[in-house]
Design an enzyme around this catalytic site. Structure first.
Site, PDB file in Angstrom:
ATOM      1  N   ASN A 298      65.975  39.257  44.482  1.00 49.17           N
ATOM      2  CA  ASN A 298      67.042  40.313  43.905  1.00 49.17           C
ATOM      3  C   ASN A 298      66.965  41.393  44.815  1.00 49.17           C
ATOM      4  O   ASN A 298      66.595  42.430  44.928  1.00 49.17           O
ATOM      5  CB  ASN A 298      66.156  40.604  42.443  1.00 49.17           C
TER       6      ASN A 298
ATOM      7  N   ASN B 257      67.849  31.234  44.306  1.00 44.94           N
ATOM      8  CA  ASN B 257      66.626  31.866  44.007  1.00 44.94           C
ATOM      9  C   ASN B 257      66.700  33.138  43.037  1.00 44.94           C
ATOM     10  O   ASN B 257      66.990  34.205  43.690  1.00 44.94           O
ATOM     11  CB  ASN B 257      65.915  32.192  45.306  1.00 44.94           C
ATOM     12  N   ASP B 258      66.533  32.777  41.822  1.00 47.73           N
ATOM     13  CA  ASP B 258      66.801  33.837  40.876  1.00 47.73           C
ATOM     14  C   ASP B 258      65.781  35.178  41.131  1.00 47.73           C
ATOM     15  O   ASP B 258      66.186  36.118  40.547  1.00 47.73           O
ATOM     16  CB  ASP B 258      66.186  33.487  39.389  1.00 47.73           C
ATOM     17  N   CYS B 259      64.794  35.113  41.992  1.00 44.39           N
ATOM     18  CA  CYS B 259      63.933  36.216  42.033  1.00 44.39           C
ATOM     19  C   CYS B 259      64.012  36.892  43.494  1.00 44.39           C
ATOM     20  O   CYS B 259      63.385  37.783  43.677  1.00 44.39           O
ATOM     21  CB  CYS B 259      62.259  35.397  42.045  1.00 44.39           C
TER      22      CYS B 259
ATOM     23  N   ARG C 217      74.446  27.265  36.835  1.00 42.29           N
ATOM     24  CA  ARG C 217      74.004  26.553  37.970  1.00 42.29           C
ATOM     25  C   ARG C 217      73.287  25.264  37.752  1.00 42.29           C
ATOM     26  O   ARG C 217      73.354  24.374  38.168  1.00 42.29           O
ATOM     27  CB  ARG C 217      73.669  27.345  39.279  1.00 42.29           C
TER      28      ARG C 217
END
Ligand code: BGC
Ligand code: NOJ
Length: 848
Positions: free
Chosen positions: A523, A519-521, A397
């Protein structure tokens, strides 16, 4: 408080104090050989792969002190010694200046009547870093100076180098020949590459063993050899090899002398590795096996003495190094290469330039923002003072988004990047989250399932075609997962990206989030309870419940772009099919993705709302506001504007918009990494500069130019310059994150340079605020500017032609083109046709 100033005429930032709040760095190199260099000459160099081909050593955790390593110079003047960059000797200077420019850095220091200026740069198409050192005597008497250089070699694999001491401390190997120190660690075995550090002058001594130069208990500040005023003439044998020259320079009053140091990297053909090789291998060796070259034949300056590998040792074939040293043996040759580099950057940056009422905006757009986009293109997220270079591959991305910022500068390389990225895509349309630049293969360790990933590929391809008009890219046979037998036209990859979303919808007909979205965080399927587990790779749940409103908004926006592209290529059926899916998605967003005053962020694995007024913490998130509005949700009924007002009210701060509010104060196992950060940092209510741009764009789309520009100035680096003591990072490039209002260190930035912030902010200012947007058949002019502006001009190169665009704002509106002329002729609407004549065209747009 400022620590320097912009010198726009020369495209430089001039730092006037070595004690910046944090090391302020620059990048050298644009193709194979890259370097990071701080304002006190700290940093390191590598060839292509920052982990596997690290040339000089650096100690990351030392960073704020900036003594992790560098390319250092020491000037011995009588009993005194000092460094032109202040560090590492840290002696008071009577003058200090660091000029970070486009691909070069000049550091100048003076003390006790001597000044030293070092220009560092990597010439175009050269695997070498040049240090041009000019020493000047400003006194009325003769000065006898000893100049010591110093770099420390990395034993190639940066990760191994910093961990595997039991082996590495016994591998270091060098050769010294004339004024050149060669780093040939592991060359004897499987490596066919070496590095060298040479100078175009006789040397009176050298060191190649760090301990001999620095001392076992010494430091960079006062190496024992420098204190003593005498090199150790050490030949490294294991331990830590380094390269230091000692050059005697005598300067008459007012005299100036220049030395050229070359730090080069060479690859030899496997069967031509050796000039001279001992032992049984020599029989098989096809290279020159007769004898080591006599020192007198070597090109690097007048040579004092040879310390070359004695008989009985293998000697590198140095032909290529000699050629490189010869090429840069004179100041004139170096100056020529330097000027070529300047020209290269002038050309790249001339593709888009503006003159607005705001000097700070101009310097961002015309110089620094575009420069940062190119640096990010080159390095992705690999090497900065916040990325160690041993951490990760190229983000799928990330790279697709980065492309939005550089496609106009280097469309050919953008094309190549798109195909590389698409070749790692999986057959079901999903994507590896990262790939490795050397192999160009997807990274198994990280895997996939970040369900936003495939859509970014579509956006990148749309941007590429709008910029170039090159539809042929859609036909390029492109494999899945790098398996040649699966190759299919690129257009099919885009279709599968779109279908990946359609095929993975959750209970509210919104897209499943997978491991995470942008937003990788966040989860939502992770549920990690083990300390030390990586949130990026841990997934405990199958994940058929948690949904992302952000991906829904992305789909509404990018799906429509895709449908338009399909229509352009005559594939109406596909366009209609996806348009219908986009409509369904919009309906789902408005039904279950709006929370009264803003767009929801997600549904978690229990089907509970995330980013809702019903939540105690994290009531509102930024990402879905930006993308749902770009996806044209809530435009007509006022819900979009309401959402933007909520952003202002709940997320807005003087330093930018925070990502979510209120921040999470404890760990939510069902949310994952986001709640691990203390409130106000990173994804937990930090000011994530990347997605601030989405709100600028949304404001611009809603024709609120005042607000769009206001947000732009809150985070644009040039505007942070005046409070550098709070912000702390470079005022010439974006940082990923600024601590948010909940943080103890509100306003303090972290993670400068390698961030998608650069490209999105360039898109926001160039295409949405200044409103010069490439389109399939021409350039759309659609500004959203502050009402107070009288107007501005933009010069835009587009498909070979140059457009000199003047935008006038006599009525002081925020948006809306009232009339448009091209070369004096009125044009209906607000799109200038693409000319194919490579000519210069005059465009005038009047707002009102
Ligand atoms: C960071 C993210 C980053 C991710 C993957 C997280 O710790 O907060 O910004 O994208 O790691 O490297
Ligand atoms: C940094 C990562 O590189 C990017 O891919 C991600 O979108 C942001 N962090 C937000 O988590």
């Amino acid at each position: 408080m400022q620590f320097g100033y912009f010198n726009d005429a020369d495209k430089e930032y001039v730092i006037t104090s070595p004690k910046t709040p944090y090391p302020w760095i620059n990048y050298l190199g644009s193709d194979g050989f890259f370097s990071l260099i701080s304002n006190t000459a700290g940093g390191y160099s590598f060839y292509k792969d920052v982990k596997l081909r690290r040339i000089t050593r650096f100690r990351y955790n030392n960073v704020p002190l900036d003594l992790g390593g560098g390319r250092y110079y020491y000037i011995c003047d009588g009993d005194d010694f000092w460094s032109p960059g202040w560090a590492p000797a840290k002696k008071e200077l009577s003058f200090y200046e660091c000029r970070h420019g486009m691909g070069y850095t000049k550091i100048k220091g003076a003390r006790n009547g001597v000044s030293a200026e070092v220009t560092y740069f990597v010439p175009l198409n050269e695997n070498a870093e040049i240090h041009k050192v000019t020493l000047k005597n400003d006194t009325k008497s003769i000065k006898k100076i000893r100049l010591f250089s110093f770099i420390e070699w990395c034993l190639w694999n940066a990760q191994d180098d910093s961990t595997n001491f039991q082996r590495n401390f016994s591998t270091g190997a060098v050769e010294i020949e004339g004024s050149v120190i060669y780093h040939k660690t592991e060359y004897k075995e499987r490596r066919d590459h070496y590095a060298f550090f040479g100078v175009n002058a006789p040397i009176s001594g050298f060191d190649s063993d760090r301990e001999s130069f620095i001392g076992t208990y010494g430091g960079f500040e006062a190496p024992e050899a420098v204190v003593r005023g005498e090199s150790g003439n050490s030949i490294a044998n294991g331990w830590s090899p380094c390269a230091s020259h000692c050059v005697d320079v005598e300067l008459a009053p007012g005299e100036e002398k220049t030395l050229v140091f070359v730090l080069g990297y060479i690859e030899n053909e496997h069967d031509k590795k050796w000039a001279y090789q001992t032992g049984t291998l020599s029989e098989a060796n096809k290279g020159d096996t007769t004898s080591p070259k006599p020192v007198s034949q070597i090109a690097a300056g007048a040579l004092v003495q040879s310390y070359s590998a004695p008989n009985g040792e293998n000697v590198i074939d140095k032909t290529k190094a000699y050629a490189m040293l010869k090429k840069y043996a004179t100041t004139e040759a170096v100056d020529k290469a330097f000027n070529e580099l300047k020209e290269y950057w002038n050309t790249l940056l001339s593709k888009y330039s503006c003159k607005t009422p705001e000097e700070k905006t101009d310097r961002m757009v015309n110089i620094w923002n575009q420069y940062q986009c190119m640096v990010t293109f080159n390095l992705s997220r690999s090497a900065s003072y916040f990325e160690s270079g041993i951490g990760r591959g190229m983000g799928f991305r990330d790279s697709n988004q980065d492309l939005l910022g550089f496609v106009h500068q280097i469309p050919d390389r953008a094309r190549e990047r798109i195909i590389d990225l698409a070749s790692t895509q999986l057959e079901d349309g999903g994507a590896y989250h990262q790939y490795q630049p050397l192999t160009k293969k997807g990274n198994d360790e990280i895997g996939g399932n970040f369900n936003d990933d495939p859509l970014w590929l579509v956006l990148a391809v749309v941007a590429y075609i709008k910029e170039t008009g090159d539809y042929s890219i859609l036909d390029v046979p492109t494999p899945f997962d790098n398996k040649p037998e699966t190759a299919t036209p690129l257009s099919d990859h885009l279709k599968r990206s779109i279908d990946h979303v359609i095929n993975n919808l959750g209970p509210h007909a919104l897209p499943l989030i997978g491991r995470a979205d942008w937003n990788d965080c966040l989860n939502l399927n992770c549920f990690s309870t083990e300390s030390g587990e990586s949130f990026q790779t841990t997934t405990s749940k199958d994940g058929r419940v948690a949904e992302s409103v952000m991906i829904a908004g992305m789909f509404a926006y990018i799906g429509e772009e895709y449908a338009e592209l399909m229509r352009k290529t005559g594939n109406t059926a596909e366009a209609d099919r996806v348009d219908a899916e986009v409509e369904k998605m919009r309906a789902a967003i408005m039904k279950d993705g709006y929370d009264g005053e803003w767009f929801l962020r997600a549904y978690d694995d229990f089907g509970k709302k995330v980013g809702s007024k019903e939540n105690e913490e994290g009531k509102i998130f930024i990402e879905s506001q930006g993308f749902c509005i770009l996806g044209k949700c809530g435009i007509e009924d006022g819900k979009a504007l309401k959402a933007l007002d909520s952003c202002d009210k709940y997320l807005g701060t003087k330093y930018g918009l925070v990502l979510n509010n209120p921040g999470f104060t404890h760990y939510y196992v069902e949310y994952g990494e986001i709640s691990t950060y203390p409130c106000g940092y990173k994804e937990n209510a930090g000011i994530f500069c990347h997605n601030n741009a989405w709100i600028m764009i949304a404001e611009a789309v809603m024709k609120r130019g005042d607000k769009a520009f206001d947000y732009y100035t809150r985070i644009a680096p040039a505007y942070t310059e005046e409070y550098s003591e709070v912000h702390r990072l470079e005022p010439y490039c974006y940082a990923q994150m600024v601590a948010g209002k909940d943080a103890k260190r509100f306003g303090e930035a972290k993670n400068s340079w390698l961030t998608g912030t650069a490209s999105w902010n360039f898109v926001a200012i160039s295409q949405y605020i200044l409103g010069i947007k490439p389109d399939y058949d021409g350039i759309e002019i659609d500004p959203s500017i502050p009402a107070s502006w009288d107007g501005y001009t933009v010069t835009r190169e587009f498909r070979g032609a140059t457009y000199n665009i003047t935008v006038k704002n006599p009525a002081h509106v925020q948006a809306g083109v009232k009339s448009l002329t091209v070369d004096g002729k009125a044009v209906d609407g607000n799109v200038i046709p693409a000319f194919t004549d490579n000519g210069v065209h005059t465009v005038e747009a009047v707002l009102g």
